[in-house]
Design a protein around this motif. Structure first.
Motif, short mmCIF file in Angstrom:
data_model
loop_
_atom_site.label_atom_id
_atom_site.label_comp_id
_atom_site.label_asym_id
_atom_site.label_seq_id
_atom_site.Cartn_x
_atom_site.Cartn_y
_atom_site.Cartn_z
N THR A 169 0.83 -1.21 0.00
CA THR A 169 0.00 0.00 0.00
C THR A 169 0.86 1.25 0.00
N ALA A 170 1.95 1.23 0.76
CA ALA A 170 2.82 2.40 0.86
C ALA A 170 3.49 2.73 -0.46
N THR A 171 3.63 1.75 -1.35
CA THR A 171 4.33 1.99 -2.61
C THR A 171 3.39 2.09 -3.82
N THR A 172 2.12 1.74 -3.63
CA THR A 172 1.18 1.72 -4.76
C THR A 172 0.69 3.11 -5.12
N LEU A 173 0.31 3.90 -4.11
CA LEU A 173 -0.17 5.26 -4.35
C LEU A 173 1.02 6.20 -4.45
N ARG A 174 1.31 6.68 -5.63
CA ARG A 174 2.45 7.57 -5.80
C ARG A 174 2.14 8.99 -5.36
N ARG A 175 0.89 9.40 -5.57
CA ARG A 175 0.48 10.74 -5.15
C ARG A 175 -0.30 10.63 -3.84
N ARG A 197 3.42 3.97 10.43
CA ARG A 197 4.05 5.29 10.51
C ARG A 197 4.54 5.74 9.13
N ARG A 198 5.10 4.82 8.38
CA ARG A 198 5.54 5.14 7.02
C ARG A 198 4.36 5.53 6.15
N LEU A 199 3.25 4.82 6.30
CA LEU A 199 2.06 5.09 5.49
C LEU A 199 1.47 6.46 5.82
N VAL A 200 1.47 6.82 7.09
CA VAL A 200 0.90 8.10 7.53
C VAL A 200 1.69 9.28 6.98
N VAL A 201 3.00 9.10 6.81
CA VAL A 201 3.82 10.17 6.24
C VAL A 201 3.38 10.50 4.83
N GLN A 202 2.93 9.50 4.09
CA GLN A 202 2.58 9.67 2.68
C GLN A 202 1.11 10.02 2.46
N HIS A 203 0.22 9.43 3.27
CA HIS A 203 -1.21 9.51 3.00
C HIS A 203 -2.02 9.77 4.27
#
Length: 294
Positions: A169-175, A197-203
């Motif tokens: 999931t963390a790598t699928t959504l680029r935007r 935590r990594r996911l929250v940084v992005q989305h």
């Protein structure tokens, strides 16, 4: 599109009374920042979101309430990430399977997004492999995604891979977008917290957990309960044991407390559900609270 029709009927019923008495939109956007550039003012009509009322301009006009209109910046992408797998073939309550609750959750969030013109995609487990349905704004595609969740859940399915799902999931959504993560009554360990935590940084992340069936529930005294892993029946004598009942409840409460502590640190909105009853109002309340908090 039977699944989506049922979901939208439930959303309409849940919002009918609320809109009749409050200045709130029937289907609030999941993303608070989706339309931020001011365009003009218009007269308020029932169903508009109270957050969009320009109180100062309304007072100056001396007439009806005025609502701010904005120019949409872009469409948001919502990815629904579901753990599926063997665990979701189990029961969430004495009357509902986890997979049925998961489909309803995905349908409600997906319906809210598509009715605002946003994209909806799906990620779900197939053992260690993750399958991806590309984001779309079309109802027919959302219906297909809901059917994929159902099809991926069988008693002989591999166990869900939450860590792998979070990684993909963390790598699928680029935007930057919105991720609604749907899983069972998970105990968030250090590795899962790091991935979240990594996911929250992005989305923007929203977590929905689905309860495990309590085998010591007195309402199940006359029902057979069989384990998903070993297919063995749990004896009625053991299920009636007071010490076991207390141990099950203590474990559930401790797991919930640890999960709440982690999600609070990460500022992830969370909803724990045990069935579809009351689910739609709870999701709509969560969405409204999430938008106000942004």
């Amino acid at each position: 599109m039977a699944r989506l029709t049922r979901v939208r009927r439930a959303v309409a019923l849940a919002t009918r009374h609320r809109v009749g008495g409050l200045y709130e939109g029937t289907h609030p956007s999941l993303h608070a920042g989706r339309s931020m550039e001011f365009n003009d003012l218009r007269e308020y009509v029932r169903g508009d979101d109270v957050a969009e009322i320009d109180w100062k301009a309304s007072a100056r006009s001396g007439g009806p309430l005025l609502v701010k209109r904005h120019i949409a910046e872009r469409r948001t992408t919502l990815m629904v990430a579901v753990t599926t797998g063997r665990d979701f073939a189990g029961m969430a309550s004495p009357t509902e399977k986890k997979v049925d609750v998961a489909v309803q959750v995905a349908g409600v969030f997906g319906s809210i997004a598509t009715q605002h013109g946003d994209y909806v995609g799906l990620l779900f487990c197939d053992g260690e492999d993750i399958r991806v349905d590309r984001p779309s704004t079309r109802d027919v595609e959302l219906e297909r995604m809901l059917s994929h969740i159902e099809d991926a859940v069988r008693p002989d399915s591999p166990p869900a891979g939450l860590g792998r799902l979070l990684e993909v999931t963390a790598t699928t959504l680029r935007r930057s977008g919105i991720v609604v993560l749907v899983c069972d009554d998970v105990d968030i360990n250090a590795d899962t917290e790091a991935r979240l935590r990594r996911l929250v940084v992005q989305h923007e992340v929203i977590l929905i957990t689905i309860a495990d069936l309590d085998p010591t529930d007195s309402g199940l005294a006359n029902s057979a309960i069989v384990g998903l892993d070993d297919r063995r029946e749990l004896s009625r004598e053991l299920r009636a044991d007071a010490q076991l009942r207390e141990a099950v409840r203590a474990d559930r409460d401790e797991r919930a407390a640890r999960r709440t502590a982690v999600l609070s640190r990460l500022a992830i909105p969370h909803l724990h559900v045990a069935g579809t009853e009351g689910l739609v109002p709870a999701v709509l309340t969560l969405v409204r609270s999430h938008r106000r908090a942004r």
